[in-house]
Design a protein around this motif. Structure first.
Motif, PDB file in Angstrom:
ATOM      1  N   THR A  96       0.842  -1.208   0.000  1.00 59.59           N
ATOM      2  CA  THR A  96       0.000   0.000   0.000  1.00 59.59           C
ATOM      3  C   THR A  96       0.868   1.245   0.000  1.00 59.59           C
ATOM      4  O   THR A  96       2.038   1.221   0.397  1.00 59.59           O
ATOM      5  N   TRP A 105      -3.490   8.918   3.806  1.00 54.34           N
ATOM      6  CA  TRP A 105      -2.980   7.538   3.769  1.00 54.34           C
ATOM      7  C   TRP A 105      -3.656   6.726   4.873  1.00 54.34           C
ATOM      8  O   TRP A 105      -4.236   7.271   5.807  1.00 54.34           O
ATOM      9  N   GLY A 134      -0.622  -0.062   8.069  1.00 52.25           N
ATOM     10  CA  GLY A 134      -0.490   0.627   6.788  1.00 52.25           C
ATOM     11  C   GLY A 134       0.706   1.564   6.751  1.00 52.25           C
ATOM     12  O   GLY A 134       1.814   1.210   7.159  1.00 52.25           O
ATOM     13  N   LEU A 170      -5.361   6.027  -1.014  1.00 55.26           N
ATOM     14  CA  LEU A 170      -4.767   4.709  -1.210  1.00 55.26           C
ATOM     15  C   LEU A 170      -4.292   4.506  -2.633  1.00 55.26           C
ATOM     16  O   LEU A 170      -4.964   4.880  -3.600  1.00 55.26           O
ATOM     17  N   LEU A 172      -2.366   0.819  -4.323  1.00 49.55           N
ATOM     18  CA  LEU A 172      -2.031  -0.526  -3.865  1.00 49.55           C
ATOM     19  C   LEU A 172      -1.505  -1.389  -4.994  1.00 49.55           C
ATOM     20  O   LEU A 172      -1.667  -1.073  -6.180  1.00 49.55           O
TER      21      LEU A 172
END
Length: 1310
Positions: A96, A105, A134, A170, A172
């Protein structure tokens, strides 16, 4: 997106994956290719987007297009981002990144996977952790390798937390490789039949592996059988996988072997199953769990030549298809002994027969489930605007572990009432409250909290109301209300909104926690996807399009046979009848040795001993002999009697095997942890040789030691390997030419006996006697109980005299369960007892202050602390006990006998305690906050650490820790004195009227009218001139003059008048305790021989009632106090002299030298005493102990019959088993006479008949004796007559010459 676009997209994705997987393989990374970066924008979906430039298609790692990533319209936990990988793919990692150039974030998120875009499965790492950490900024990439690769087409990421100064943002990437498989689908009526002929050659290892997914909780996956009618079946039953091995068609237990593994396997997710068959066992694997199964010998040979998949059916018409047991779902990669059976079916192989509608794709129905996760969960749906005139129908399916919870509630139209459909006590209940009417209640079903899917229907028609559970196979209830039940304008499922909400809802019951699906209102299926998108209704704390139920008992954390039950959020272990306690049944409730029981104040008896504490060895019932200074553990076997050898025709040897009450591992642990073990071994012989000569082959031998044992050719009392007996070692055998008495081969009886003490050769397993067949040979043997004393664990201690000193041991391994117990004593107010560190995890126990102990640890969820505070200072230099336990459910800490303090573990947190440093005892790695004092009996998970041995080689630490009487001195009762020992203590009962390990066992005797016990205090020193004692100068007896007495005794009698105790002097003075004719106690003092005796009469009545009475008399000068039983103490004063001069004699019972008595006392004394006397103590003199226990060395004379008895009652012990008794102490040695053998024990074939005869005779004799005893009134424990009569009935007379001391050897008598 149309169907064609989806197909094209899937083809492009698969080609891309193949290219990247080839590239990864060349770099040595066969399954770590990026999967997302080349996907088209249509492969991305999300719950919402902040704007067109914040759409999900921009959420690719390291990309800057659009707004630099995905951000939803609102930042909450109901948002999600979804990626379609185009086909089933093996996913091994995820990465991520925050939204480019922003403050957006994620800091925590969840991962979901799916094959269909529905029915999502929450990915959990080890320890059941669902959240992934994360990012900490918008640019850095955080990658997580999945501990278990996932195979799925769809990936969904759900934000949990994000930068508090920004919003959700995000980008990913996922990593992996393509996944290929052979899939077959069954519709519940179809199957495949494989002919495995020619039969596979005999293999050392056979295997079956497959994957399956289904919505049905029952069905046969496969059935294999052979010509010998050995069969194997894999079947789902209520969501669990059953493996059945069977011989023939019988359903008897002997013809079947069944094992079970897994749970909730009907969740429509893929589950992996593997069976590996080895010669004597098999391994059954379901997903991550593997079960090792021992196979009974009758099932070890497999000769399967056919296999039915999807149903249980044989070739031709041998077996009919039973459709309700058929499998309905998909199978994948079915491999039998490396043969892909699904591949054979797809190729139309002639060995495969297809029955019914079998397809080679996985067609899955879409059922959208919703999970109610918390007590705040609810689902609100709009109802009808206009009430129906014909009724309503509401349906749903649910699964849960909870016994109670609201399923549905709604108001009746026009707010005329309310309807509740709920679970209570695992049953379905319906309540309707309507204004002006009595409540209507219905209930149906049972055990609905079993985790299975259950269907519920509420059907209302005019004049009729039905609530049904599980359709035709379930239960239903009916009513005929006079009003119509129909839904109002809104319906609430699972619970109600919080107070203050605009929706009106009342829930008097618990909130539902579990899963629901197939919600219908008036035959209309509720579209839960629209609810998820907030296009209909409202909800809170729900997970939509997934069922998040977890079986916390499938891999049970309940230890030692504890049974597991569960609710939605936790589990519970029922430890009853296991012998263990705690949240996971980890800690034993029993002590580990007899020594440990003794130092809790327990006396001899049977006790449950758990030799390894929380280890795997089960508790065992063992006799503890605590009557001596040493505490013996006595392990019994099946023949401890002296047994005559009965020769068997045609057999030159006599063999006997001994079975012990303890199992092998229990025996090994007891022998290992004891300081000393011994076992008696005796052989009586008459013309029957034992070992013959040391140089020749032995005629007899015994087998001893753990396991199968080893042959031993020496006899008890001699060293191992000597082929001698004890007399050979002592050079006193009857024939000097031989080294055993029996080897002299004489016609007179002889014996060889002794004790075996080498622990490595114990216990005795079997005995072989080789010279028993010759004419005239006679013999008998005895193998005693195995006896061990001394516990290396209880007294193993170390003293830490500096804060910087410590002991270190290897890393403590207590990943899932850890229990730590020890004793400490100190004068310091703080210090660390124990510490072990990991990279992040740790465990520590410390004295936090003079009144508080702290247990702290971290398993990855953050530090947890458990405190216990004492009411008194702990730095009192007395022993205190600490018991700490940490398991997956809770942590607990107990100090001494205070209530335990507990701290619950997080429901879905880390559970493994991972340590890697050395274990520090008495200090820390930093050498700060060290403990100063003693630590003793330190055990970790039942294993004792040898502190004393390690202390011998460690500076600043001393082995051992003296000073036990300060803590255990209170165990010495009845004026017993605590005596220190290097690693223990004992009670000296010399100044007590009691005996036993703690001076707690009364010394009592039964008296007849002619019984007399006379204790002489001191013989006068006379000159050659013959003088009467009355003429002796008083100075000769000045050291025997008393100004006070302490007298205590207990008695039981029906006689009055009666003399209890008489003390005389050389000056015609005396003291007498008398029961008068009015059944009252008189204390008679004559301290002036020129005056009459002073009589002090108690007011307490009925003392000659046959009940036990305790009397205490204390005199100091002229002040006398008398206390009887629990009555008020009575005070008296003497008016004559206060000195009792030159005491000479103490008499219990009849006084035979009555010249000094006045006439009235003479008449009472001549009658003697008939009854029971106990615990007689005159100052420090106990005449009964002297007479009964050590008559040879005591100045005591006994005349008449004195029988040892029990006047009082023995208190029950909570730790001992119900039946306790003392073992026989006979030695079995009979000298030169014929040995006394137990007539019941014999090795002849007629043993059964002998036993029957003996039992009959014994029972008859006991009945006669009981009748005689019942009629007799003169014994201590029966009701005695008021009149004193001679009793000529025979009794065992007391004989001082045959009695040795059996109690504390330190006792003495003056």
């Amino acid at each position: 997106m149309d169907l064609w676009s989806k197909k094209v997209q899937g083809i492009i994705t698969q080609v891309t994956l193949l290219l990247f997987s080839s590239y990864g393989a060349t770099r040595g990374e066969p399954c770590h290719s990026p999967l997302v970066s080349n996907l088209p924008p249509l492969s991305f979906r999300s719950s919402s987007q902040l704007s067109g430039s914040h759409g999900p298609g921009f959420a690719k790692l390291n990309r800057r297009e659009g707004a630099g990533g995905w951000s939803p319209l609102t930042s909450d936990r109901y948002q999600w981002l979804e990626v379609d990988l185009g086909g089933r793919t093996q996913i091994t990692a995820v990465a991520t990144q925050g939204r480019y150039g922003s403050s957006d974030w994620l800091t925590d998120y969840l991962l979901m996977f799916s094959d269909t875009g529905h029915n999502w499965k929450h990915y959990r790492q080890e320890d059941s952790i669902g959240a992934f950490p994360g990012n900490s900024n918008a640019d850095s990439v955080v990658q997580h390798k999945l501990q278990h690769p996932v195979i799925a087409r769809y990936v969904r990421l759900i934000p949990l937390d994000w930068n508090p100064n920004g919003r959700i943002g995000l980008r990913l990437e996922t990593y992996g490789c393509p996944y290929n498989s052979d899939v077959v689908s069954f519709d519940g009526h179809s199957s495949l039949l494989y002919r495995l002929s020619p039969r596979p050659r005999q293999m050392t290892r056979e295997s079956i592996s497959l994957k399956f997914k289904t919505l049905k909780n029952s069905g046969i996956l496969l059935h294999a059988e052979g010509q010998s009618e050995h069969s194997l079946t894999l079947e789902l039953e209520k969501g669990k996988l059953l493996l059945l091995l069977q011989k023939g068609r019988s359903s008897s237990p002997d013809s079947q072997h069944l094992v079970s593994l897994g749970s909730l396997l009907d969740d429509q997710h893929w589950h992996h199953v593997a069976v590996e068959h080895h010669s004597t066992h098999l391994n059954l694997t379901v997903d991550k769990s593997t079960l090792w199964v021992q196979i009974p010998p009758r099932f070890t040979h497999w000769d399967h030549d056919q296999m039915s998949v999807g149903a249980d059916q044989g070739l031709g018409s041998r077996r009919l298809v039973v459709s309700n047991r058929n499998f309905h779902g998909c199978l994948e990669n079915l491999v039998y002994n490396d043969v892909n059976l699904v591949g054979l079916a797809k190729q139309n192989n002639q060995r495969v027969t297809v029955k019914g509608n079998v397809t080679f794709t996985c067609a899955e129905p879409v059922f959208v489930a919703v999970t109610f996760t918390a007590i705040q969960s609810f689902l609100w749906l709009p109802g009808v605007t206009e009430p129906s005139s014909v009724g309503t129908l509401v349906g749903l399916q649910f699964r849960t572990w909870n016994k109670a919870g609201l399923l549905l509630t709604f108001d009746l139209p026009k707010q005329e009432g309310v309807v509740w459909l709920y679970l209570g006590k695992a049953r379905l209940h319906l309540q309707i409250h309507k204004s002006g009417r009595a409540p209507l209640e219905l209930s149906a079903g049972s055990a609905l909290n079993d985790g299975q899917w259950h269907s519920v229907e509420l059907i209302s028609r005019r004049g009729h109301l039905t609530v049904a559970v599980d359709g035709e196979e379930g239960d239903s209830a009916h009513a005929s209300p006079s009003f119509l039940v129909s839904t109002g304008s809104q319906l609430f499922f699972g619970g109600c909104p919080a107070e203050g909400s605009s929706q009106e809802c009342m829930n008097p019951f618990k909130t539902f926690q579990g899963c629901m699906r197939l919600l219908t209102v008036d035959n209309q299926l509720v579209d839960l996807i629209m609810v998820q998108r907030r296009l209909m209704g409202n909800y809170s704390h729900l997970q939509i399009d997934m069922c998040g139920i977890i079986d916390r008992c499938s891999q049970s954390h309940c230890e030692h046979g504890g049974s597991c039950s569960q609710s939605w959020s936790t589990f519970h272990c029922n430890c009853s009848s296991t012998g263990y306690s705690g949240a996971t049944c980890h800690s034993s409730i029993y002590e580990q040795s007899c020594e440990a029981y003794k130092h809790k104040g327990n006396t001899s008896g049977y006790y449950y001993i758990d030799v390894d504490g929380s280890g795997s060895i089960r508790p065992q019932l063992i006799y503890c002999n605590m009557t001596e200074d040493k505490t013996w553990m006595v392990i019994q076997h099946n023949n401890t009697e002296l047994t005559r050898v009965q020769p068997s025709p045609g057999n030159n040897q006599h063999k006997v095997h001994f079975e012990y009450t303890s199992e092998e591992e229990q025996l090994a642990a007891i022998i290992s942890q004891s300081d000393h073990c011994e076992q008696e071994l005796t052989y009586h012989c008459k013309k029957s040789r034992l070992l013959n000569t040391p140089d020749g082959p032995p005629l007899s031998w015994w087998v001893g030691g753990l396991g199968a044992g080893q042959v031993q050719t020496y006899w008890a009392g001699a060293p191992p390997g000597s082929q001698q007996c004890a007399c050979g070692l002592q050079e006193n055998c009857v024939d000097p030419k031989h080294h055993c008495n029996c080897d002299a081969d004489r016609t007179e009886w002889a014996n060889d006996e002794g004790l075996l003490t080498l622990k490595e050769t114990l216990p005795v397993r079997s005995l072989v006697l080789g010279d028993v067949q010759r004419p005239g040979s006679e013999s008998a043997y005895r193998v005693g109980h195995l006896r061990c004393h001394g516990d290396k664990n209880v007294w193993n201690a170390a003293f830490f005299d500096k804060e910087t000193s410590y002991l270190h041991f290897p890393t403590f391994h207590g990943e899932l369960s850890a229990d730590i117990s020890f004793l400490f004593k100190t004068t310091s107010s703080s210090g660390v007892f124990l510490e072990n560190l990991g990279i992040k995890d740790f465990i520590r126990i410390e004295l936090n202050s003079s009144t508080e102990v702290l247990f702290s640890f971290d398993v990855g969820n953050g530090p947890l602390e458990v405190h216990v505070k004492a009411g008194l200072p702990l730095n009192d230099n007395r022993w205190h006990r600490i018991r700490a336990e940490r398991n997956v459910k809770e942590a607990s800490l107990r100090l001494d006998e205070l209530p335990a303090a507990t701290q619950e573990a997080p429901a879905d947190g880390h559970i493994h305690l991972q340590l890697n440093s050395q274990l520090f005892i008495g200090g820390t790695a930093s050498r700060q906050k060290g403990f100063r004092g003693c630590i003793r009996s330190l055990q970790l998970n039942g294993v004792t650490l040898d502190l004393a041995e390690r202390a011998k080689i460690t500076p600043g630490v001393q082995a051992g820790c003296p000073g036990h009487c300060s803590s255990y001195g209170s165990l010495c009762q009845n004026q017993g004195h605590c005596v220190e020992r290097p690693s223990s203590f004992s009670c000296d009962c010399g100044s007590s009227a009691y005996t036993g390990a703690f001076c707690d066992r009364e010394v009592s005797a039964s008296f007849k009218s002619g019984t007399s016990v006379s204790y002489v205090f001191k013989e006068p020193v006379l000159s050659e001139v013959n003088m009467s004692s009355s003429a002796l100068p008083s100075s000769i007896y000045s050291d025997m003059t008393l100004r006070g007495e302490n007298i205590s005794l207990s008695f039981r009698t029906n006689q009055s008048p009666a003399l209890l105790l008489y003390v005389s002097s050389h000056h015609r003075e005396y003291l007498a305790l008398v029961l008068n004719k009015q059944d009252k106690l008189e204390v008679r003092y004559r301290l002036d021989n020129s005056k009459d005796a002073e009589i002090l009469t108690s007011k307490v009545r009925n003392l000659a009632s046959g009940q036990l009475h305790a009397v205490t008399i204390r005199r100091l000068a002229d002040a006398v106090s008398v206390q009887i039983d629990q009555n008020t103490k009575e005070d008296f004063n003497l008016t004559s002299d206060v000195e009792f001069n030159a005491i000479r004699l103490l008499v219990l019972g009849r006084v035979r030298d009555s010249g000094e008595l006045d006439p009235e006392l003479f008449r009472v004394a001549s009658l003697g005493f008939t009854g029971c006397l106990s615990a007689v103590l005159f100052n420090s003199v106990s005449p009964l102990k002297a007479a009964l226990l050590q008559p040879d060395i005591s100045p005591v004379v006994v005349t008449g019959q004195l029988v040892k008895s029990v006047c009082g009652s023995t208190s029950a012990n909570p730790y001992a088993a119900e039946t306790t008794h003392h073992l026989s102490g006979q030695s079995g040695s009979v000298g030169t006479g014929q040995p006394l053998v137990n007539a019941i024990r014999s090795d002849s074939a007629l043993i059964g008949g002998v036993i029957a005869v003996v039992i009959f005779v014994t029972v008859s004799a006991l009945a006669i004796i009981a009748r005689v005893l019942y009629r007799r009134k003169g014994t201590c424990q029966s009701q005695e007559v008021k009149t004193v009569k001679p009793d000529d009935s025979p009794e065992l007379a007391f004989s001082g010459s045959q009695s040795g001391p059996s109690e504390n050897q330190k006792e003495y008598f003056i």
